[in-house]
Each structure stands twice: as C-alpha cells, then as structure tokens.
Design an enzyme around this catalytic site. Structure first.
Site, PDB file in Angstrom:
ATOM      1  N   LEU A 239       0.858  -1.198   0.000  1.00 24.57           N
ATOM      2  CA  LEU A 239       0.000   0.000   0.000  1.00 24.57           C
ATOM      3  C   LEU A 239       0.888   1.241   0.000  1.00 24.57           C
ATOM      4  CD1 LEU A 239      -2.712  -1.176   2.557  1.00 24.57           C
ATOM      5  CD2 LEU A 239      -3.007  -0.874   0.085  1.00 24.57           C
ATOM      6  N   HIS A 240       1.577   1.476  -1.125  1.00 28.69           N
ATOM      7  CA  HIS A 240       2.527   2.589  -1.195  1.00 28.69           C
ATOM      8  C   HIS A 240       1.850   3.933  -0.909  1.00 28.69           C
ATOM      9  CE1 HIS A 240       5.827   0.198  -2.749  1.00 28.69           C
ATOM     10  NE2 HIS A 240       5.106  -0.228  -3.760  1.00 28.69           N
ATOM     11  N   ASP A 241       1.002   4.370  -1.831  1.00 30.48           N
ATOM     12  CA  ASP A 241       0.398   5.700  -1.712  1.00 30.48           C
ATOM     13  C   ASP A 241      -0.574   5.807  -0.543  1.00 30.48           C
ATOM     14  OD1 ASP A 241       1.871   6.582  -3.856  1.00 30.48           O
ATOM     15  OD2 ASP A 241       0.272   6.327  -5.314  1.00 30.48           O
TER      16      ASP A 241
END
Length: 315
Positions: A239-241
């Site tokens: 879940l980068h962003d």
C-alpha cells in the site's frame, strides 16, 4: 480536519488513496492535480474523473506535467495497466478541468490559504518543482507536504530496496523539492511502504464487502496482483500511496522517524532520495549537499494501518 491537495499519477494505489481519503471523516480533498508516472498524464486525469464521479467528489481538477523536467517519461503500464486502472475498459471521459495548470493551482491555493492546506504528492515531483519555480517559498505556505517517495536512510549492508520510482522518474524535480524551504516535509518512502502489505485476508475482506469503494478497489486489483506475484510468489500488494495518506492524517501510524537532510543520488542506473545517514545513524562516507531537514519515516505500525484502510473502504 486535514484539507488536502492531492498531486497524483492516478494508478491503482493512487485510486485506493482517493477512496481512503474520501472515507475518512477527518479528511477533505480540496483539489487534485494530475501528473504522468503510473500512466500517461491524460490517463491520470481521466482516472481522477472516474474516481471523483464514483465518490460524488466535487473538487477542482487541474492537469499537470506530462513529462519530467528533462528526458522522456517512464510510464509504468506493466504495473498498473496501460490506462492506469488495470485496463478494464472503464468509461473514463476527461473531467472538467481548471483553466490553470497543476503547478499554477498548487501555487494559487497555497497563497490564498496559507497554513490551512496539506499537500499530498503521490507521483513524480515535477508539478511541485514547477510550482517552486513560481514561488520558491511555496512549501512554507502549506501546513505540511507529505510525499510518497524516497528510500529512507542507507540500508544495512546486503539489503536491497524496491525501486524508488517517483524519484527516479524526475530526479531533477526531486532535488528541487528536497532543497526548498518548508514548514514540514515528510518522506514516506519505499523503505516503509514496501512492507505495508494488503495480504490475502485483507483482500478477501474487501471483496466480501458491498461498499462501492471496496468493490471498485478490488475490481482494479488484477494487474497490480499480477505484477507483485513475481516479487513474492503471492497475490498480495504493498500500500505505497495509501500509507503516505495515512501518515498525513494520523502521524501515529509512524512509529519511528529521523529528521535530516535528503539528497537525490544516482548509481548509474537508478536515482533514489536518501536521508544522508547510514542505517545506524552515522553520516555517509562521502560529501553530500546540505539541505533543510526532512522528516523521514523509518518504521510504521503496518498492522494498524492496514486494518484502518480496510475498515474505511468497507464502511
């Protein structure tokens, strides 16, 4: 309440971030600007429009940079699909857009509402660098600037990190951002986002939900899962962003951080934004450029954040 301007190269995890922000009662999306990266800039704008319609979101949209300050754009179609949302054939007409450009909108809002707004940068930093050319004091007028990008401090010897794509896409822009005066600049890099995993159980919870946000979030997952299964042999995603948005809204999701100078450095192949410290807190063994302090996140409560992300999308 955080009133947020989102700068986004609207791929799959960017769309997830917009869903998450819209579902949080303590967040208001004030405006959205597009940039190339996960997909071409026009597709990023179309995807902003699609997600905004899904959410009933009425926030101004401005089109931003279609390429880096120098060189060609690197588009991650192999990760997010050519259209940025998994190539599902979604009807994505261009939304109404502002007459001003993305950088112009970023500059105007900061000057009209100094100290009120937070800027969340989810893609290459080209729009931010162009806005700094218009107003070198821009970041002092945002309550905070939080960006998804960077690689944290130097990793322990023998440790490899995921590509720092947002920085690598426009290292010149990133250098301008990390050198600019600011009120607060927070770097949420791949050193923490790569380990913030939406696993099989969490994905199943999203799929089981009747909530429109959860249904859309899982509909667009296939291309992302196809890519990341080659990293871990499992159909899971980082879940980068969304993590950057989570840290903006609730700084206690970050359990450790270091404030210090960040430089953008290349190794002949790729560029990374690094805190100029080794993993044990020592300065690097080479000269580096002085820079204002950036808050660099080094550890997060992944379990609590992932649980919050799933809860918000399944409401």
């Amino acid at each position: 309440m955080r009133r947020i301007v989102v700068d986004t190269d609207t791929g799959i995890d960017d769309a997830h971030t917009l869903l998450y922000l819209a579902g949080r009662p303590d967040a208001e999306i004030v405006a959205i600007t597009s940039v190339y990266g996960n997909c071409a800039e026009e597709d990023a704008t179309r995807n902003i429009g699609y997600v905004a319609r899904l959410l009933g979101l009425d926030a101004p949209v401005a089109r931003g940079a279609a390429e880096p300050l120098r060189g060609p754009a690197h588009i991650a179609g192999h990760v997010h699909g050519k259209d940025g949302l998994g190539d599902l054939g979604l009807d994505r007409p261009l939304p109404p857009v502002a007459a001003e450009s993305g950088p112009e909108l970023l500059t105007r809002l900061a000057n009209e509402r100094p100290g009120e707004l937070d800027l969340l940068a989810l893609g290459p930093l080209t729009n931010l660098a162009l806005a700094l050319r218009q107003d070198p004091e821009l970041f002092t007028k945002y309550r905070s600037v939080v960006l998804m990008g960077g690689s944290g401090p130097y990793a322990p010897p023998g440790t490899l990190l995921m590509i720092d794509a947002n920085i690598n896409n426009d290292p010149e822009a990133a250098r301008a951002v990390f050198a600019a005066p600011r009120r607060e600049l927070v770097m949420v890099g791949v050193n923490v986002t790569a380990g913030t995993i939406l696993d099989e159980q969490a994905i199943a919870a999203l799929r089981a939900s009747a909530a429109p946000a959860a249904r859309f979030a899982t509909d667009i997952l296939a291309a992302y899962l196809d890519f990341y299964q080659n990293e871990w042999g499992r159909r899971i995603i980082p879940l980068h962003d969304p993590l950057a948005a989570g840290v903006l809204l609730d700084p206690t999701f970050a359990t450790a951080w270091t404030d210090g100078p960040v430089n953008v450095r290349g190794d002949g192949f790729l560029y990374r934004a690094r805190l100029m410290r080794t993993h044990d807190g020592l300065p690097p063994a080479f000269p580096y450029e002085p820079a204002p302090a950036t808050r660099v996140i080094t550890a997060v409560d992944t379990r609590r954040f992932v649980a919050d992300f799933v809860e918000v999308l399944t409401k």
